[in-house]
Write an enzyme that holds these catalytic residues in place. Structure first.
Site, PDB file in Angstrom:
ATOM      1  N   LYS A 113     -64.720 -15.652-135.907  1.00  0.00           N
ATOM      2  CA  LYS A 113     -63.589 -16.322-135.947  1.00  0.00           C
ATOM      3  C   LYS A 113     -62.491 -15.139-136.199  1.00  0.00           C
ATOM      4  CE  LYS A 113     -61.392 -20.314-135.094  1.00  0.00           C
ATOM      5  NZ  LYS A 113     -62.087 -21.593-134.610  1.00  0.00           N
TER       6      LYS A 113
HETATM    7  P1  NAD Z   1     -52.921 -25.992-131.053  1.00  0.00           P
HETATM    8  O1  NAD Z   1     -52.152 -25.091-131.664  1.00  0.00           O
HETATM    9  O2  NAD Z   1     -52.851 -26.322-129.397  1.00  0.00           O
HETATM   10  O3  NAD Z   1     -51.994 -27.378-131.748  1.00  0.00           O
HETATM   11  C1  NAD Z   1     -51.916 -27.439-133.054  1.00  0.00           C
HETATM   12  C2  NAD Z   1     -50.988 -28.768-133.324  1.00  0.00           C
HETATM   13  O4  NAD Z   1     -50.948 -29.046-135.115  1.00  0.00           O
HETATM   14  C3  NAD Z   1     -49.816 -28.756-133.161  1.00  0.00           C
HETATM   15  O5  NAD Z   1     -49.166 -29.824-132.610  1.00  0.00           O
HETATM   16  C4  NAD Z   1     -48.754 -28.472-134.409  1.00  0.00           C
HETATM   17  O6  NAD Z   1     -47.688 -28.763-134.296  1.00  0.00           O
HETATM   18  C5  NAD Z   1     -49.865 -29.199-135.494  1.00  0.00           C
HETATM   19  N1  NAD Z   1     -49.621 -28.901-136.837  1.00  0.00           N
HETATM   20  C6  NAD Z   1     -49.506 -27.613-137.226  1.00  0.00           C
HETATM   21  N2  NAD Z   1     -49.007 -27.675-138.628  1.00  0.00           N
HETATM   22  C7  NAD Z   1     -49.096 -28.782-138.822  1.00  0.00           C
HETATM   23  C8  NAD Z   1     -48.998 -29.568-140.177  1.00  0.00           C
HETATM   24  N3  NAD Z   1     -48.835 -29.087-141.041  1.00  0.00           N
HETATM   25  N4  NAD Z   1     -48.839 -30.748-140.067  1.00  0.00           N
HETATM   26  C9  NAD Z   1     -49.124 -31.558-138.978  1.00  0.00           C
HETATM   27  N5  NAD Z   1     -49.243 -31.046-137.813  1.00  0.00           N
HETATM   28  C10 NAD Z   1     -49.363 -29.415-137.632  1.00  0.00           C
HETATM   29  O7  NAD Z   1     -54.216 -25.993-131.788  1.00  0.00           O
HETATM   30  P2  NAD Z   1     -55.385 -26.768-131.203  1.00  0.00           P
HETATM   31  O8  NAD Z   1     -56.355 -25.707-130.604  1.00  0.00           O
HETATM   32  O9  NAD Z   1     -55.276 -28.090-130.824  1.00  0.00           O
HETATM   33  O10 NAD Z   1     -56.556 -26.530-132.709  1.00  0.00           O
HETATM   34  C11 NAD Z   1     -56.265 -27.849-133.702  1.00  0.00           C
HETATM   35  C12 NAD Z   1     -57.355 -27.787-134.638  1.00  0.00           C
HETATM   36  O11 NAD Z   1     -58.787 -27.866-133.923  1.00  0.00           O
HETATM   37  C13 NAD Z   1     -57.561 -26.514-135.427  1.00  0.00           C
HETATM   38  O12 NAD Z   1     -58.244 -26.936-136.620  1.00  0.00           O
HETATM   39  C14 NAD Z   1     -58.674 -25.814-134.448  1.00  0.00           C
HETATM   40  O13 NAD Z   1     -59.623 -24.776-135.390  1.00  0.00           O
HETATM   41  C15 NAD Z   1     -59.517 -26.843-134.033  1.00  0.00           C
HETATM   42  N6  NAD Z   1     -60.493 -26.787-132.678  1.00  0.00           N
HETATM   43  C16 NAD Z   1     -59.743 -26.290-131.748  1.00  0.00           C
HETATM   44  C17 NAD Z   1     -60.635 -26.096-130.761  1.00  0.00           C
HETATM   45  C18 NAD Z   1     -60.106 -25.852-129.183  1.00  0.00           C
HETATM   46  O14 NAD Z   1     -60.811 -25.807-128.425  1.00  0.00           O
HETATM   47  N7  NAD Z   1     -58.687 -25.277-129.166  1.00  0.00           N
HETATM   48  C19 NAD Z   1     -62.064 -26.180-130.579  1.00  0.00           C
HETATM   49  C20 NAD Z   1     -62.475 -26.542-131.978  1.00  0.00           C
HETATM   50  C21 NAD Z   1     -61.563 -26.719-133.034  1.00  0.00           C
END
Ligand code: NAD
Length: 427
Positions: A113
């Site tokens: 990561k």
């Molecule tokens: P992203 O940046 O697209 O979205 C993040 C979201 O979280 C946004 O809507 C933001 O407003 C919200 N957010 C941030 N801080 C917040 C808070 N304090 N309270 C409430 N909402 C809050 O990110 P993503 O890619 O959707 O990733 C989200 C989670 O999923 C992370 O933990 C990431 O590690 C995990 N993840 C993502 C992927 C992927 O393919 N993108 C894969 C596996 C896991």
């Protein structure tokens, strides 16, 4: 200054939490002591400080990280996050979880990561491009298509992956450039990205919810659900669950939380968020504070934002039947215990959000073979891989009478233990 906390009262760091989760599973399976030492240590940790020119001509220094936890099963693999909270502890935890994920769904990747400690909203698009490109240059050959392959995570996306690809191939010898498009996954389709990668993590979450519903005779057409985070994972999970007729009743992102007992349309909300940057103020809903959001009565909760949301302080507020962890690390150990006592079933992050890395693997394979699969093929293969992961975890939970998080760790650790025993330790 506030009074100093005693060690027992201090909040555990994310990586300390991972180690405790690890210890629970390793005791149950009596993991080989030597192999345990390998798996509880990260292999490589890179911290790079690099300069970038800002639009106004000034210069700023940024700090970037890449932690490579383990590559026993294949090249290091894991996302890049742009967020002010990015630090070495968070990167260690997230890299370790990546190793477990690939082991659970049995794809030939290790865990890594990376990220940059920034608030991307404070920078222009051209500044973000220079930051991403200079970070890639600073990482140099510590990443590579057969060695360590980044992907999108919080606040990064296909466009940023495109910049990384272009920078990486511009810095290698011309005769190798065309073989290296698999340096990143989650790329734009025109650059060799896979159909279905954008929705992959949310699609995986929904495949697992469907499986749970099938096994528990739960009717998804009558279900209500709530989602935290409306970025890539949260919005796709919400939109795909809507196809079953399930009703989205509450949603929270960094701008606030909203509620409507009659349902919020995730497609309409998606258009609104694209325009305004957040869910706050969506007209067909009423605002909620954070605690009321967590107290919402719903069947399914999908945390899809950041870590440590379900803890000793908040887990008792939840009023749901199932938690499907789209985010990484949304629940800590104390939170897990409370959920168990409340009888809330949990599909743990290392299984639940593995759809992203699974389709990243498909993208990597397509690039290596110069192929482009259709969406039906991607979805069918994703479903098979992730449901097999579900069954492995379920079987371990039944065998060892433990919760699903510990069972998921057991699946991963047992697989890695076998591989280490087969290959031995050099020299
Ligand atoms: P992203 O940046 O697209 O979205 C993040 C979201 O979280 C946004 O809507 C933001 O407003 C919200 N957010 C941030 N801080 C917040 C808070 N304090 N309270 C409430 N909402 C809050 O990110 P993503 O890619 O959707 O990733 C989200 C989670 O999923 C992370 O933990 C990431 O590690 C995990 N993840 C993502 C992927 C992927 O393919 N993108 C894969 C596996 C896991």
């Amino acid at each position: 200054m506030g009074k100093t906390l005693k060690k027992s009262e201090k909040e555990l760091s994310l990586y300390e939490n991972v180690k405790l989760q690890f210890n629970l599973a390793k005791k149950i399976i009596k993991l080989d002591t030597g192999i345990s030492k390998i798996l509880e240590t990260t292999m490589n940790e890179l911290v790079v400080n690099f300069p970038v020119k800002m639009d106004n001509g000034s210069l700023e220094i940024f700090t970037g990280y890449r932690v490579q936890h383990n590559n026993a099963l294949g090249p290091f693999k894991g996302g890049l996050r742009f967020h002010p909270d990015v630090d070495i502890d968070e990167m260690r935890a997230l890299a370790t979880w990546m190793t477990w994920k690939s082991a659970i769904v049995q794809i030939p990747f290790g865990g890594a990561k990376g990220g940059i400690q920034i608030d991307p909203s404070k920078y222009s698009k051209t500044e973000l491009e220079r930051i991403s490109r200079r970070f890639t240059f600073a990482l140099g050959n510590n990443i590579g298509p057969e060695y360590d392959i980044p992907a999108p995570d919080v606040n990064t996306n296909a466009m940023i992956m495109g910049w990384i690809l272009d920078t990486y191939i511009s810095t290698i010898t011309p005769n190798n450039r065309q073989h290296c498009f698999h340096i990143v996954t989650g790329k734009p389709i025109g650059l060799g990205g896979s159909l279905g990668r954008d929705k992959a993590t949310g699609q995986g979450v929904v495949f697992l919810i469907e499986q749970w519903a099938k096994e528990t005779n739960f009717d998804l057409s009558k279900a209500t659900y709530m989602v935290q985070g409306f970025g890539n994972v949260g919005s796709w999970s919400a939109k795909l669950l809507k196809n079953h007729g399930s009703k989205l009743v509450a949603i929270e992102d960094m701008t606030g939380a909203i509620f409507n007992s009659n349902g919020i349309d995730p497609d309409e909300l998606s258009k609104y968020v694209k325009k305004t940057g957040g869910v706050k103020g969506f007209k067909k809903s009423e605002p909620l504070n954070h605690d009321s959001f967590l107290r919402t009565r719903a069947d399914i909760f999908i945390p899809a934002a950041l870590e440590k949301q379900i803890t000793k302080k908040t887990a008792h507020l939840l009023n749901v039947k199932l938690i499907a962890e789209g985010a990484n690390g949304p629940t800590d150990l104390a939170g897990d215990k409370i959920l168990e006592e409340k009888g809330i079933h949990l599909i743990p992050d290392v299984l639940c959000n593995s759809g992203g890395v699974i389709v990243s693997y498909f993208e990597w394979l397509q690039n290596k073979r110069s192929e482009a699969w259709d969406i039906e093929q991607v979805d069918e293969k994703l479903s098979k891989k992730i449901i097999n992961g579900y069954k492995r975890v379920q079987e371990m939970a039944e065998k060892h009478k433990c919760n699903w998080r510990t069972a998921a760790y057991i699946v991963a650790l047992s697989h890695l233990e076998t591989v280490y025993k087969e290959r031995g330790i050099f020299p």
